[in-house]
Design an enzyme around this catalytic site. Sequence first.
Site, mmCIF file in Angstrom:
data_model
loop_
_atom_site.group_PDB
_atom_site.id
_atom_site.type_symbol
_atom_site.label_atom_id
_atom_site.label_comp_id
_atom_site.label_asym_id
_atom_site.label_seq_id
_atom_site.Cartn_x
_atom_site.Cartn_y
_atom_site.Cartn_z
ATOM 1 C CG ASP A 73 -5.401 5.868 2.448
ATOM 2 O OD1 ASP A 73 -5.401 5.451 3.618
ATOM 3 O OD2 ASP A 73 -4.576 6.690 2.010
ATOM 4 C CB CYS B 86 -3.667 1.634 7.094
ATOM 5 S SG CYS B 86 -3.435 3.111 8.109
ATOM 6 N NE ARG B 87 -4.506 1.529 1.766
ATOM 7 C CZ ARG B 87 -4.303 2.286 0.705
ATOM 8 N NH1 ARG B 87 -5.142 2.194 -0.318
ATOM 9 N NH2 ARG B 87 -3.287 3.107 0.639
ATOM 10 C CB SER B 88 0.304 -3.400 2.798
ATOM 11 O OG SER B 88 1.183 -2.520 3.445
ATOM 12 C CG ASN C 116 4.446 -1.633 5.212
ATOM 13 O OD1 ASN C 116 5.581 -1.946 5.575
ATOM 14 N ND2 ASN C 116 3.488 -2.515 5.137
ATOM 15 C CB CYS D 164 -0.967 -0.018 1.191
ATOM 16 S SG CYS D 164 -0.178 0.088 2.812
HETATM 17 P P1 4NP Z 1 -1.790 2.857 4.084
HETATM 18 O O1 4NP Z 1 -2.462 4.180 4.662
HETATM 19 O O2 4NP Z 1 -1.251 3.195 2.719
HETATM 20 O O3 4NP Z 1 -2.947 1.903 4.018
HETATM 21 O O4 4NP Z 1 -0.718 2.430 5.063
HETATM 22 C C1 4NP Z 1 -1.803 5.418 4.696
HETATM 23 C C2 4NP Z 1 -0.939 5.707 5.715
HETATM 24 C C3 4NP Z 1 -0.321 6.935 5.751
HETATM 25 C C4 4NP Z 1 -0.585 7.871 4.777
HETATM 26 C C5 4NP Z 1 -1.454 7.570 3.756
HETATM 27 C C6 4NP Z 1 -2.065 6.325 3.714
HETATM 28 N N1 4NP Z 1 0.025 9.156 4.839
HETATM 29 O O5 4NP Z 1 -0.280 9.997 3.978
HETATM 30 O O6 4NP Z 1 0.848 9.397 5.724
#
Ligand code: 4NP
Length: 153
Positions: A121, A12-14, A10, A7
Amino acid sequence: MKILMVCLGNICRSPMAEGILRAKSTHLGIEVDSAGTSSYHYGENPDVRAVHTLRKKGINISNLIARQFTTADFDAFDIIFTMDKSNYDNVIALARSNQDKQKVRMLVNELHPGSNGEVPDPYFGGDQGFEDVYNLIDEATDKFLMRLQNEVQ
Ligand code: 4NP
């Protein structure tokens, strides 16, 4: 077989996808890891909302540590699942060959083939977003494993 979940951050989703697939597939000899296309959260543990959502399902991801995707991951993994189109494009942009590119898939296509659907997201939203991410990844990984086992037979 080695599978990488990817993702943006790294956190939340992944890492959720890593924990969910690992819980279902360790007994099949499948290894799972995760990475982010960005380095924004390098070295951090998963977001507490991701940890809490999975803890309710009996899966512990609290010790995972965020890292950034690198081209070496194309060599180390058989399948690279991306959570959304932006992650897909970022990973494909790093591919060195068609062989690398063929390893990259959108995870939601396992559930809805050809849809190019996304795992949304959840970072800037509330707890329900994390529950929705759990449900989508749970269904997509179920379908993936079902298809994999049918191929093997
Ligand atoms: P992820 O979520 O891609 O599912 O880990 C996010 C975590 C942080 C951010 C964006 C999405 N950020 O912009 O910091």
